[in-house]
Design a protein around this motif. Structure first.
Motif, mmCIF file in Angstrom:
data_model
loop_
_atom_site.group_PDB
_atom_site.id
_atom_site.type_symbol
_atom_site.label_atom_id
_atom_site.label_comp_id
_atom_site.label_asym_id
_atom_site.label_seq_id
_atom_site.Cartn_x
_atom_site.Cartn_y
_atom_site.Cartn_z
ATOM 1 N N TYR A 117 -15.957 -17.450 -12.856
ATOM 2 C CA TYR A 117 -15.997 -16.958 -14.229
ATOM 3 C C TYR A 117 -16.527 -15.528 -14.279
ATOM 4 O O TYR A 117 -17.239 -15.072 -13.378
ATOM 5 C CB TYR A 117 -16.830 -17.868 -15.138
ATOM 6 C CG TYR A 117 -18.312 -17.908 -14.833
ATOM 7 C CD1 TYR A 117 -19.184 -16.984 -15.409
ATOM 8 C CD2 TYR A 117 -18.851 -18.867 -13.981
ATOM 9 C CE1 TYR A 117 -20.548 -17.012 -15.147
ATOM 10 C CE2 TYR A 117 -20.207 -18.907 -13.712
ATOM 11 C CZ TYR A 117 -21.052 -17.976 -14.297
ATOM 12 O OH TYR A 117 -22.396 -18.005 -14.025
ATOM 13 N N ILE A 118 -16.155 -14.833 -15.339
ATOM 14 C CA ILE A 118 -16.583 -13.460 -15.585
ATOM 15 C C ILE A 118 -17.010 -13.353 -17.047
ATOM 16 O O ILE A 118 -16.289 -13.817 -17.940
ATOM 17 C CB ILE A 118 -15.454 -12.443 -15.318
ATOM 18 C CG1 ILE A 118 -14.912 -12.599 -13.897
ATOM 19 C CG2 ILE A 118 -15.940 -11.014 -15.555
ATOM 20 C CD1 ILE A 118 -13.630 -11.809 -13.647
ATOM 21 N N ILE A 138 -21.745 -6.665 -15.843
ATOM 22 C CA ILE A 138 -20.932 -7.852 -16.046
ATOM 23 C C ILE A 138 -21.556 -9.006 -15.266
ATOM 24 O O ILE A 138 -22.375 -8.802 -14.367
ATOM 25 C CB ILE A 138 -19.474 -7.640 -15.583
ATOM 26 C CG1 ILE A 138 -19.443 -7.320 -14.085
ATOM 27 C CG2 ILE A 138 -18.782 -6.560 -16.394
ATOM 28 C CD1 ILE A 138 -18.071 -7.413 -13.490
ATOM 29 N N ASN A 139 -21.171 -10.198 -15.646
ATOM 30 C CA ASN A 139 -21.682 -11.404 -14.991
ATOM 31 C C ASN A 139 -20.527 -12.063 -14.247
ATOM 32 O O ASN A 139 -19.564 -12.523 -14.867
ATOM 33 C CB ASN A 139 -22.254 -12.350 -16.053
ATOM 34 C CG ASN A 139 -22.924 -13.584 -15.464
ATOM 35 O OD1 ASN A 139 -22.510 -14.093 -14.429
ATOM 36 N ND2 ASN A 139 -23.940 -14.073 -16.157
ATOM 37 N N PHE A 140 -20.619 -12.094 -12.924
ATOM 38 C CA PHE A 140 -19.594 -12.735 -12.111
ATOM 39 C C PHE A 140 -20.225 -13.911 -11.374
ATOM 40 O O PHE A 140 -21.031 -13.724 -10.459
ATOM 41 C CB PHE A 140 -18.995 -11.739 -11.115
ATOM 42 C CG PHE A 140 -17.955 -12.333 -10.188
ATOM 43 C CD1 PHE A 140 -16.836 -12.977 -10.703
ATOM 44 C CD2 PHE A 140 -18.092 -12.251 -8.811
ATOM 45 C CE1 PHE A 140 -15.887 -13.526 -9.862
ATOM 46 C CE2 PHE A 140 -17.137 -12.799 -7.956
ATOM 47 C CZ PHE A 140 -16.034 -13.444 -8.491
ATOM 48 N N ASN A 141 -19.885 -15.099 -11.839
ATOM 49 C CA ASN A 141 -20.416 -16.324 -11.231
ATOM 50 C C ASN A 141 -21.939 -16.349 -11.182
ATOM 51 O O ASN A 141 -22.544 -16.811 -10.220
ATOM 52 C CB ASN A 141 -19.859 -16.522 -9.819
ATOM 53 C CG ASN A 141 -18.435 -17.010 -9.826
ATOM 54 O OD1 ASN A 141 -17.969 -17.551 -10.830
ATOM 55 N ND2 ASN A 141 -17.737 -16.824 -8.732
ATOM 56 N N SER A 148 -20.553 -2.620 -14.173
ATOM 57 C CA SER A 148 -19.193 -2.784 -14.691
ATOM 58 C C SER A 148 -18.153 -2.023 -13.880
ATOM 59 O O SER A 148 -16.958 -2.292 -13.989
ATOM 60 C CB SER A 148 -19.133 -2.322 -16.151
ATOM 61 O OG SER A 148 -19.554 -0.974 -16.257
ATOM 62 N N GLU A 164 -18.093 -10.515 -19.907
ATOM 63 C CA GLU A 164 -18.146 -9.096 -20.252
ATOM 64 C C GLU A 164 -18.638 -8.944 -21.678
ATOM 65 O O GLU A 164 -18.458 -9.837 -22.510
ATOM 66 C CB GLU A 164 -16.760 -8.465 -20.138
ATOM 67 C CG GLU A 164 -16.042 -8.700 -18.819
ATOM 68 C CD GLU A 164 -14.573 -8.351 -18.926
ATOM 69 O OE1 GLU A 164 -14.257 -7.178 -19.225
ATOM 70 O OE2 GLU A 164 -13.741 -9.251 -18.733
ATOM 71 N N THR A 171 -26.432 -12.009 -19.727
ATOM 72 C CA THR A 171 -25.595 -10.808 -19.678
ATOM 73 C C THR A 171 -25.921 -9.877 -20.833
ATOM 74 O O THR A 171 -25.953 -8.649 -20.669
ATOM 75 C CB THR A 171 -24.108 -11.193 -19.708
ATOM 76 O OG1 THR A 171 -23.859 -12.232 -18.755
ATOM 77 C CG2 THR A 171 -23.226 -9.999 -19.380
#
Length: 284
Positions: free
Chosen positions: A111-112, A2-5, A11, A114, A77
């Motif tokens: 932001y996230i 996942i991409n967090f900031n 995940s 998925e 991502t």
């Protein structure tokens, strides 16, 4: 992954805490986006809707929150999950940073991103029976906030549980005026003769991206008359067709509502036009 900031994390990572305002108060927004072979469908419309929604919720919009930046983060991502050549459902969530009670300590956001693989790169028309019922236990409030894709989706959750418990594929939600607003997971369109009708945003329906695209397609077709007007539950029994739209599934025809059985001819016709529209404009 996942991409967090901007950071790629497994995940299974625990990267949020009890202060998350999306969890505490539903102080969050999300976009559900269809991507095929790294081509983001209707990206400009998704981006503009997200920016408008953030302004309505008085969230601070970071200077680097440009279309180009978020597009690159989505593609980063996809690459991290080896999904560049696949059909993918992307969820881009934005929440206000933690801190404060009802009153936030700041308007800054995180932001996230998925990803989840989809079955087909094309919008497909399911041939199996699809039965719906009205969900009357709770209603959607008409007005601006209901048109936003916020994390406040408790009515949709309860309607989904109701549908599962009673053997329905979906439920139709109503507002405080007892007008039919939308389905659990998309906008609705009714067909009667050559008239295609959909509830207006003023009634509380989600400002759907696919709804907007379909209205654009229909505006160019002389054989149909389009109406954006309130829909009474009594009209469901009189309709020739009823279908649900969202960005992931496209057009989902409803086959049954109580004793009413619907046709799917126009749904099939419009699905072909939608797939052509996507090839021409979807990635712009």
């Amino acid at each position: 992954m996942i991409n967090f900031n901007g950071d790629l994390l497994p995940s299974t990572s625990f990267f949020l805490n009890q202060e998350n305002r999306g969890l505490r108060y539903g102080d969050a927004l999300f976009e559900t986006i269809r991507v095929v072979n790294s081509k983001i469908f209707f990206w400009e419309e998704h981006y503009l809707r997200l920016m408008a929604s953030m302004r309505i919720l008085r969230m601070d919009i970071p200077m680097d929150f440009t279309m180009e930046y978020l597009e690159s983060e989505i593609k980063k991502t996809l690459e991290a999950n080896t999904m560049e050549d696949k059909a993918v459902r992307v969820r881009l969530g934005v929440h206000r940073e933690g801190g404060g009670l009802y009153l936030p300590e700041s308007g800054s956001v995180a932001y996230i991103i998925e990803t989840r693989e989809l079955d087909s790169p094309f919008y497909m028309l399911g041939g199996e029976p699809y039965t719906v019922e009205l969900f009357k236990d709770h209603w959607v409030n008409s007005g601006l906030l209901s048109t936003l894709k916020t994390n406040n989706r408790l009515i949709n959750v309860l309607a989904s549980v109701y549908a599962e418990e009673n053997g329905y594929e979906n439920c139709l939600l109503i507002n405080e005026k007892k007008n039919v607003v939308e389905a659990i997971n998309g906008n609705i369109f009714l067909v009667r003769g050559n008239i295609i009708k959909t509830p207006p945003q003023e009634d509380g329906c989600i400002n759907g991206i696919l709804r907007k695209q379909l209205l654009k397609i229909l505006s160019k077709l002389e054989e149909y008359t389009v109406e954006e007007a309130s829909v009474s539950p009594f009209e469901l029994q009189k309709a020739d067709e009823l279908f649900i739209t969202n960005t992931i599934t496209g057009i989902r025809p409803v086959t049954n509502y109580r004793k009413k059985q619907f046709r799917t001819d126009i749904s099939r016709d419009l699905l072909g036009k939608l797939n052509m529209h996507v090839r021409l404009e979807g990635g712009k």
